[in-house]
Design a protein around this motif. Structure first.
Motif, PDB file in Angstrom:
ATOM      1  N   SER A 170      14.840  41.734  50.829  1.00 27.13           N
ATOM      2  CA  SER A 170      15.655  41.053  51.786  1.00 27.13           C
ATOM      3  C   SER A 170      15.860  40.125  51.094  1.00 27.13           C
ATOM      4  O   SER A 170      16.188  39.623  50.279  1.00 27.13           O
ATOM      5  CB  SER A 170      15.057  40.389  52.747  1.00 27.13           C
ATOM      6  N   ASN A 171      17.495  38.818  51.802  1.00 25.33           N
ATOM      7  CA  ASN A 171      18.317  37.434  51.000  1.00 25.33           C
ATOM      8  C   ASN A 171      19.228  38.057  49.860  1.00 25.33           C
ATOM      9  O   ASN A 171      19.312  37.634  49.595  1.00 25.33           O
ATOM     10  CB  ASN A 171      17.261  36.481  51.238  1.00 25.33           C
ATOM     11  N   THR A 172      19.945  39.199  50.267  1.00 25.19           N
ATOM     12  CA  THR A 172      20.059  40.077  48.705  1.00 25.19           C
ATOM     13  C   THR A 172      22.101  39.741  48.747  1.00 25.19           C
ATOM     14  O   THR A 172      22.139  39.635  49.908  1.00 25.19           O
ATOM     15  CB  THR A 172      19.589  40.985  48.575  1.00 25.19           C
ATOM     16  N   CYS A 173      22.480  39.282  48.288  1.00 22.08           N
ATOM     17  CA  CYS A 173      23.594  38.942  47.462  1.00 22.08           C
ATOM     18  C   CYS A 173      24.236  39.724  46.026  1.00 22.08           C
ATOM     19  O   CYS A 173      22.904  40.677  45.431  1.00 22.08           O
ATOM     20  CB  CYS A 173      24.164  37.292  47.321  1.00 22.08           C
ATOM     21  N   ILE A 174      25.277  40.532  46.160  1.00 18.17           N
ATOM     22  CA  ILE A 174      25.755  40.958  45.116  1.00 18.17           C
ATOM     23  C   ILE A 174      26.765  40.199  44.014  1.00 18.17           C
ATOM     24  O   ILE A 174      27.552  39.610  44.233  1.00 18.17           O
ATOM     25  CB  ILE A 174      26.267  42.554  45.499  1.00 18.17           C
ATOM     26  N   VAL A 175      26.428  39.669  42.608  1.00 22.68           N
ATOM     27  CA  VAL A 175      27.699  39.170  42.149  1.00 22.68           C
ATOM     28  C   VAL A 175      28.072  40.577  40.813  1.00 22.68           C
ATOM     29  O   VAL A 175      27.550  40.936  40.408  1.00 22.68           O
ATOM     30  CB  VAL A 175      26.901  38.000  41.158  1.00 22.68           C
ATOM     31  N   LYS A 176      29.488  40.564  41.389  1.00 26.73           N
ATOM     32  CA  LYS A 176      30.385  41.273  40.287  1.00 26.73           C
ATOM     33  C   LYS A 176      30.991  40.416  39.015  1.00 26.73           C
ATOM     34  O   LYS A 176      31.543  38.881  38.743  1.00 26.73           O
ATOM     35  CB  LYS A 176      31.112  41.502  41.298  1.00 26.73           C
ATOM     36  N   LEU A 177      30.713  41.241  37.827  1.00 26.22           N
ATOM     37  CA  LEU A 177      31.346  40.288  36.666  1.00 26.22           C
ATOM     38  C   LEU A 177      32.720  41.523  36.469  1.00 26.22           C
ATOM     39  O   LEU A 177      32.090  42.853  36.325  1.00 26.22           O
ATOM     40  CB  LEU A 177      30.459  40.113  35.488  1.00 26.22           C
ATOM     41  N   VAL A 178      33.791  40.993  36.306  1.00 26.57           N
ATOM     42  CA  VAL A 178      35.033  41.817  35.340  1.00 26.57           C
ATOM     43  C   VAL A 178      36.038  40.655  34.662  1.00 26.57           C
ATOM     44  O   VAL A 178      36.068  39.931  35.041  1.00 26.57           O
ATOM     45  CB  VAL A 178      36.302  42.286  36.721  1.00 26.57           C
ATOM     46  N   ASN A 179      36.233  42.032  34.004  1.00 28.55           N
ATOM     47  CA  ASN A 179      37.468  41.910  32.709  1.00 28.55           C
ATOM     48  C   ASN A 179      38.317  41.868  33.101  1.00 28.55           C
ATOM     49  O   ASN A 179      38.247  42.896  34.342  1.00 28.55           O
ATOM     50  CB  ASN A 179      36.592  41.791  31.066  1.00 28.55           C
ATOM     51  N   PRO A 180      39.558  42.178  32.197  1.00 32.25           N
ATOM     52  CA  PRO A 180      41.388  41.932  32.215  1.00 32.25           C
ATOM     53  C   PRO A 180      42.236  43.140  31.899  1.00 32.25           C
ATOM     54  O   PRO A 180      43.117  43.386  31.707  1.00 32.25           O
ATOM     55  CB  PRO A 180      41.499  40.191  32.251  1.00 32.25           C
ATOM     56  N   SER A 181      40.197  43.600  30.829  1.00 35.51           N
ATOM     57  CA  SER A 181      41.341  45.041  29.925  1.00 35.51           C
ATOM     58  C   SER A 181      42.262  46.175  30.855  1.00 35.51           C
ATOM     59  O   SER A 181      42.351  45.886  31.815  1.00 35.51           O
ATOM     60  CB  SER A 181      40.035  45.729  29.399  1.00 35.51           C
ATOM     61  N   LYS A 182      43.107  46.266  30.385  1.00 35.39           N
ATOM     62  CA  LYS A 182      43.979  47.229  31.196  1.00 35.39           C
ATOM     63  C   LYS A 182      43.509  48.675  30.691  1.00 35.39           C
ATOM     64  O   LYS A 182      43.107  49.207  31.945  1.00 35.39           O
ATOM     65  CB  LYS A 182      45.082  47.518  30.124  1.00 35.39           C
ATOM     66  N   ALA A 183      42.471  49.251  29.777  1.00 35.80           N
ATOM     67  CA  ALA A 183      42.034  50.306  29.950  1.00 35.80           C
ATOM     68  C   ALA A 183      41.032  50.435  30.621  1.00 35.80           C
ATOM     69  O   ALA A 183      40.523  51.364  30.792  1.00 35.80           O
ATOM     70  CB  ALA A 183      41.066  50.331  28.164  1.00 35.80           C
ATOM     71  N   GLY A 184      40.168  49.767  31.511  1.00 33.40           N
ATOM     72  CA  GLY A 184      39.422  49.237  32.559  1.00 33.40           C
ATOM     73  C   GLY A 184      39.826  48.859  33.479  1.00 33.40           C
ATOM     74  O   GLY A 184      40.503  49.949  34.296  1.00 33.40           O
ATOM     75  N   PRO A 185      39.863  47.829  34.509  1.00 36.30           N
ATOM     76  CA  PRO A 185      38.688  46.828  33.752  1.00 36.30           C
ATOM     77  C   PRO A 185      36.911  46.762  33.843  1.00 36.30           C
ATOM     78  O   PRO A 185      36.775  48.457  34.910  1.00 36.30           O
ATOM     79  CB  PRO A 185      38.913  45.533  35.269  1.00 36.30           C
ATOM     80  N   PHE A 186      36.549  46.448  33.478  1.00 32.83           N
ATOM     81  CA  PHE A 186      35.052  46.972  33.091  1.00 32.83           C
ATOM     82  C   PHE A 186      34.310  45.601  33.327  1.00 32.83           C
ATOM     83  O   PHE A 186      34.897  44.327  33.805  1.00 32.83           O
ATOM     84  CB  PHE A 186      34.679  46.906  31.206  1.00 32.83           C
ATOM     85  N   GLY A 187      32.852  45.739  33.159  1.00 27.19           N
ATOM     86  CA  GLY A 187      32.508  44.542  34.097  1.00 27.19           C
ATOM     87  C   GLY A 187      30.814  45.014  34.746  1.00 27.19           C
ATOM     88  O   GLY A 187      30.270  45.836  34.149  1.00 27.19           O
TER      89      GLY A 187
END
Length: 250
Positions: free
Chosen positions: A197-214
């Protein structure tokens, strides 16, 4: 004609023209706990080698999963419920424990050259990965437009191939970099994921044109000083010392 022959010869000697990746290998909350991004398979994935062996658990944000938690080559779309169970199986029985106004930090593994920074961060507070709020990156992953190079990739023919768009991948980077993002004060995590319980999701994303990745990291919010947090360690230690003192007097 001479330049065409040179480029043709070089193409026979360079790496295949494929995309590259970066992944969140370790994540820790300011109140303790640890985890990984969704889709991470752990030590079964080698750090160096060809793309087909180094990239099956790195997340790409494309297609139907672009605004959710992405997908990996090895497991398809990142399912929040199943992926959280998998992350807990790798990292222990708790998720990264964060506090309102605290932080999430860890290690971002740059697999290949398009998996670099700068990364942007966001948080989903209901555990559904459907809506996101931007948050600050405190410790940034190095890179320029999602790319990073080793010294060997500064050879003239590599630069020439990249400049005309022929070569996208410079090399297997296989390097770890620290990251840290801020959890805004006043944040309330209301999700329930994998029985937590009491959960969130943290998301990281890079700006790669081949992706994005993260990647997406499920976290659990706790109160400062709650059981299992680093803030609770000092009072517990003091209590133990007091009991020992009473025992000596007796």
């Amino acid at each position: 004609m001479h330049m065409q022959i040179v480029l043709t010869t070089l193409l026979a000697t360079v790496a295949p023209l494929v995309a590259a990746h970066g992944k969140i290998a370790v994540a820790t909350g300011d109140a303790g706990g640890n985890g990984t991004a969704l889709g991470i398979q752990g030590g079964v994935i080698p750090g160096a080698g060809s793309n087909k062996v180094t990239e099956p658990d790195t997340t790409v944000f494309k297609g139907a999963q672009a605004d959710a938690c992405g997908q990996t080559k090895g497991q398809g779309a990142n399912d929040v419920e199943a992926g959280t169970k998998q992350a807990m199986a790798l990292s222990g029985s708790t998720l990264p424990q964060v506090t309102s106004g605290g932080s999430l930090s860890g290690t971002l593994h740059i697999v290949t050259s398009d998996g670099a920074g700068p990364y942007k961060a966001m948080i989903n507070t209901d555990g559904t990965a459907q809506s996101w709020t931007a948050i600050n990156v405190v410790t940034q992953v190095p890179g320029n437009n999602g790319n990073i190079k080793k010294s060997a990739d500064k050879r003239w023919y590599v630069r020439a191939l990249q400049s005309v768009g022929i070569m996208k991948r410079a090399t297997n980077i296989n390097e770890d970099y620290p990251f840290k993002v801020a959890i805004p004060a006043g944040t309330s995590c209301t999700g329930t994921i994998a029985g937590q319980s009491n959960t969130c999701i943290v998301k990281l994303v890079n700006p790669s044109k081949a992706g994005p990745f993260g990647g997406c990291v499920p976290v659990q919010m706790v109160q400062p000083g709650a059981a299992g947090s680093t803030a609770a360690a000092a009072p517990a230690t003091a209590s133990t010392a007091a009991r020992r003192a009473r025992a000596l007097k007796a």
